[in-house]
Design an enzyme around this catalytic site. Structure first.
Site, PDB file in Angstrom:
ATOM      1  N   ASP A  99       0.860  -1.188   0.000  1.00 32.84           N
ATOM      2  CA  ASP A  99       0.000   0.000   0.000  1.00 32.84           C
ATOM      3  C   ASP A  99       0.899   1.242   0.000  1.00 32.84           C
ATOM      4  O   ASP A  99       1.782   1.359  -0.844  1.00 32.84           O
ATOM      5  CB  ASP A  99      -0.960  -0.054   1.194  1.00 32.84           C
ATOM      6  CG  ASP A  99      -1.957   1.106   1.231  1.00 32.84           C
ATOM      7  OD1 ASP A  99      -2.924   1.078   0.461  1.00 32.84           O
ATOM      8  OD2 ASP A  99      -1.746   2.036   2.031  1.00 32.84           O
ATOM      9  N   HIS A 299      -7.002  -6.226  -1.148  1.00 32.82           N
ATOM     10  CA  HIS A 299      -5.968  -5.211  -0.965  1.00 32.82           C
ATOM     11  C   HIS A 299      -4.903  -5.573   0.061  1.00 32.82           C
ATOM     12  O   HIS A 299      -3.766  -5.124  -0.042  1.00 32.82           O
ATOM     13  CB  HIS A 299      -6.633  -3.889  -0.556  1.00 32.82           C
ATOM     14  CG  HIS A 299      -5.664  -2.767  -0.395  1.00 32.82           C
ATOM     15  ND1 HIS A 299      -4.874  -2.314  -1.430  1.00 32.82           N
ATOM     16  CD2 HIS A 299      -5.320  -2.019   0.691  1.00 32.82           C
ATOM     17  CE1 HIS A 299      -4.108  -1.319  -0.998  1.00 32.82           C
ATOM     18  NE2 HIS A 299      -4.356  -1.134   0.285  1.00 32.82           N
TER      19      HIS A 299
END
Length: 324
Positions: A99, A299
């Site tokens: 991320d 994610h």
């Protein structure tokens, strides 16, 4: 066993978790996470003969939270990584990020290839600086409703997440995972109702997915007792970062590299990103293999698919061992 301590780095105090001996591997978490997001990587990497260190990055957890928004620029974040490597007594290291940690890892390799022996990014692909400031681009594309722009509204997201941090984190981690309905559709997850907030339409799971326990959620929640402002300040530097990185426009990461992402991750679905991922082997000659795609993964890459991520990282790092 994972050990904890605090180091003076780049003018601030950074809390780190570490395990193992050997060549240094620095693991950089994303938003809204902490060192704990790498809990499944410590033992396998240490067993493979690496010294593994995961900091709470600035603005997170037990590390310092500078008040000045401008103290969260990409140059500060890269400076923290370089300073950490040197504070640990090393000249060089492998750097891995997920991320927001991925852009920090990629930029560390871009700006200091003399220090970074190899770089891996999870979820967020390597940076290619656009022609225009990113916040302005998203402001126009989504009329101010994109979550980056929402995060730049003074105090808005800070208050929304801070009202009930555990509930906010529960919804966010589930909502962006591969287990959530409609996972991988950025329009649904990242375009915000400015009146109701970013979390308004995210589902609250009755039970957590198998990769996330209530104890994991407790650990993460405890790391945000100081609030979310430091973490959000990273987003408030997006246009500033674009200005600061002008000297590296059109520059490419030349360090040996690995990219891993999930097919239900909302970030690789951003406008233009699928085309970029497809072209990466041609754009980055030192990408050690084509991007690693994890089926059914959302994610939270290294948490949702630890076995596959560990295998890819150990293989990548072992192939580079000794090159420095």
């Amino acid at each position: 066993m994972v050990q904890h301590r605090t180091l003076d780095v780049n003018g601030i105090r950074l809390h780190i978790a570490e395990e193992g001996e050997g060549p240094l591997v620095v693991l950089l978490h994303g938003f809204p996470e902490s060192w704990h997001s790498w809990r499944h990587q410590f033992a396998p990497l240490a067993a493979a003969g690496f010294r593994v260190v995961a900091p709470d990055q600035r603005g997170y957890g037990a590390s310092d939270h500078p008040e000045d928004v401008s103290s969260y620029s990409i140059l500060h974040l890269v400076g923290d990584v370089i300073g950490l490597i040197h504070a640990l007594g090393e000249r060089q290291a492998y750097v891995v990020g997920h991320d927001w940690g991925a852009p920090v890892a990629w930029h560390t390799a871009l700006l200091r290839p003399d220090v970074v022996l190899g770089v891996a990014g999870l979820s967020v692909p390597p940076p290619f600086r656009g022609e225009r400031p990113p916040l302005k681009v998203m402001q126009e594309r989504f009329d101010g409703h994109f979550y980056w722009n929402y995060f730049n509204r003074p105090g808005a997201a800070d208050a929304e997440f801070g009202k009930d941090p555990r509930a906010a984190l529960r919804r966010l981690l589930y909502g962006a995972s591969g287990d959530a309905p409609g996972a991988g559709r950025y329009e649904q997850a990242l375009v915000t109702d400015l009146n109701r907030g970013w979390l308004a339409d995210m589902p609250t799971p009755a039970t957590l997915p198998p990769w996330l326990t209530e104890e994991d959620l407790d650990e993460l929640t405890a790391s945000f007792t100081g609030g979310f402002t430091g973490a959000l300040n990273w987003y408030r530097n997006l246009d500033h970062n674009w200005e600061l990185t002008a000297p590296w426009h059109d520059a490419r990461v030349t360090t040996p590299a690995l990219y891993i992402y999930g097919d239900r991750d909302l970030v690789p679905a951003f406008p233009g990103t699928p085309d970029l991922i497809e072209k990466l082997p041609h754009l980055m000659p030192n990408l050690v293999e084509p991007p690693v795609l994890l089926k059914g993964c959302g994610h939270w890459t290294q948490q949702e698919r630890p076995k596959e991520v560990n295998e890819a990282l150990v293989g990548f790092l072992a192939s580079l061992r000794g090159r420095g």
